[in-house]
Scaffold this motif. Structure first.
Motif, PDB file in Angstrom:
ATOM      1  N   ARG A 222      -4.365   1.313   3.383  1.00 53.91           N
ATOM      2  CA  ARG A 222      -3.904   1.496   4.755  1.00 53.91           C
ATOM      3  C   ARG A 222      -4.909   0.909   5.750  1.00 53.91           C
ATOM      4  NH1 ARG A 222      -1.736   7.313   6.373  1.00 53.91           N
ATOM      5  NH2 ARG A 222      -0.294   6.642   4.738  1.00 53.91           N
TER       6      ARG A 222
ATOM      7  N   HIS B 255       4.313  -2.049   6.045  1.00 44.68           N
ATOM      8  CA  HIS B 255       5.078  -1.565   4.898  1.00 44.68           C
ATOM      9  C   HIS B 255       5.892  -2.685   4.253  1.00 44.68           C
ATOM     10  CE1 HIS B 255       4.106   2.223   6.945  1.00 44.68           C
ATOM     11  NE2 HIS B 255       4.149   2.741   5.738  1.00 44.68           N
TER      12      HIS B 255
ATOM     13  N   HIS C 219       0.802  -1.219   0.000  1.00 48.11           N
ATOM     14  CA  HIS C 219       0.000   0.000   0.000  1.00 48.11           C
ATOM     15  C   HIS C 219       0.837   1.272   0.000  1.00 48.11           C
ATOM     16  CE1 HIS C 219       0.743   0.124   4.409  1.00 48.11           C
ATOM     17  NE2 HIS C 219       0.510   1.413   4.282  1.00 48.11           N
TER      18      HIS C 219
END
Length: 214
Positions: free
Chosen positions: A149, A169, A120
């Motif tokens: 997110r 992440h 993302h």
């Protein structure tokens, strides 16, 4: 009756994880039934019965740095509704180490698996999903696809903030066998070779037996 929330002890356990290695170990323990609940999954429930034979493979992946989040075996047959169902053997996982990601992608692509990569982050890769389950020839379930997110907050609630940032992440990889049904179970052999759970047999790598876990 199973209570619809994670126990305090389990919440503390997941919160105590500080590294991806810690997270992988806890996921492996949940897969093996040693922990009742895990983040992002129905509290006090373990893996589905259909994935019981995949537990050694999935636990080995988690302990090798590839944290699995979802999986299904290859299947073809009549479902409880009387209709014809087909599944590709498939797994979704998150990888935070670039070297491990390179090894994984190299191994599964060399074996002819279908691979989707998603994250993302701004400018991150967003491959299209791959259908992994059909019902009477119509798509029912797909793995992969755009990650937002908000998806991360649902997937990893209750983690240590720094660890959450790492996995949120990370690179999310969906891998599926090209074949529907039991033939696609060769995916797990490929992954066992990757983690070392199954030793290579140059004569016939697809039929070697994984060593029993102690």
């Amino acid at each position: 009756m199973k209570l619809p929330w994670m126990s305090r002890a389990d919440r503390r356990l997941w919160k105590s994880a500080k590294t991806v290695a810690d997270l992988g170990e806890l996921m492996a323990r949940w897969l093996k039934g040693e922990i009742a609940s895990r983040p992002g999954y129905q509290p006090r429930f373990g893996p589905d019965e259909e994935t019981a034979h995949l537990v050694p493979t999935l636990a080995a992946l988690c302990r090798a740095g590839y944290v699995t989040t979802c999986s299904q075996p290859g299947f073809a047959g009549t479902g409880a509704d009387g209709l014809w169902w087909e599944q590709r053997a498939a797994v979704e996982l998150v990888v935070t180490d670039p070297a491990l990601l390179h090894r994984l992608l190299g191994a599964v692509r060399a074996a002819g698996m279908l691979v989707r990569v998603n994250d993302h982050r701004r400018g991150g890769v967003q491959d299209q999903p791959v259908v992994v389950t059909t019902r009477d020839g119509e798509p029912v379930t797909a793995f992969g696809g755009r990650i937002r997110r908000a998806d991360m907050a649902i997937q990893w609630p209750g983690l240590d903030r720094k660890l959450y940032d790492q996995v949120a992440h990370g690179t999310y990889v969906s891998i599926a066998a090209p074949e529907y049904g039991p033939a696609g179970e060769r995916l797990w052999v490929v992954l066992d070779h990757l983690t070392g759970l199954r030793r290579e047999d140059p004569a016939n790598p697809w039929t070697t037996t994984a060593p029993k876990e102690s």
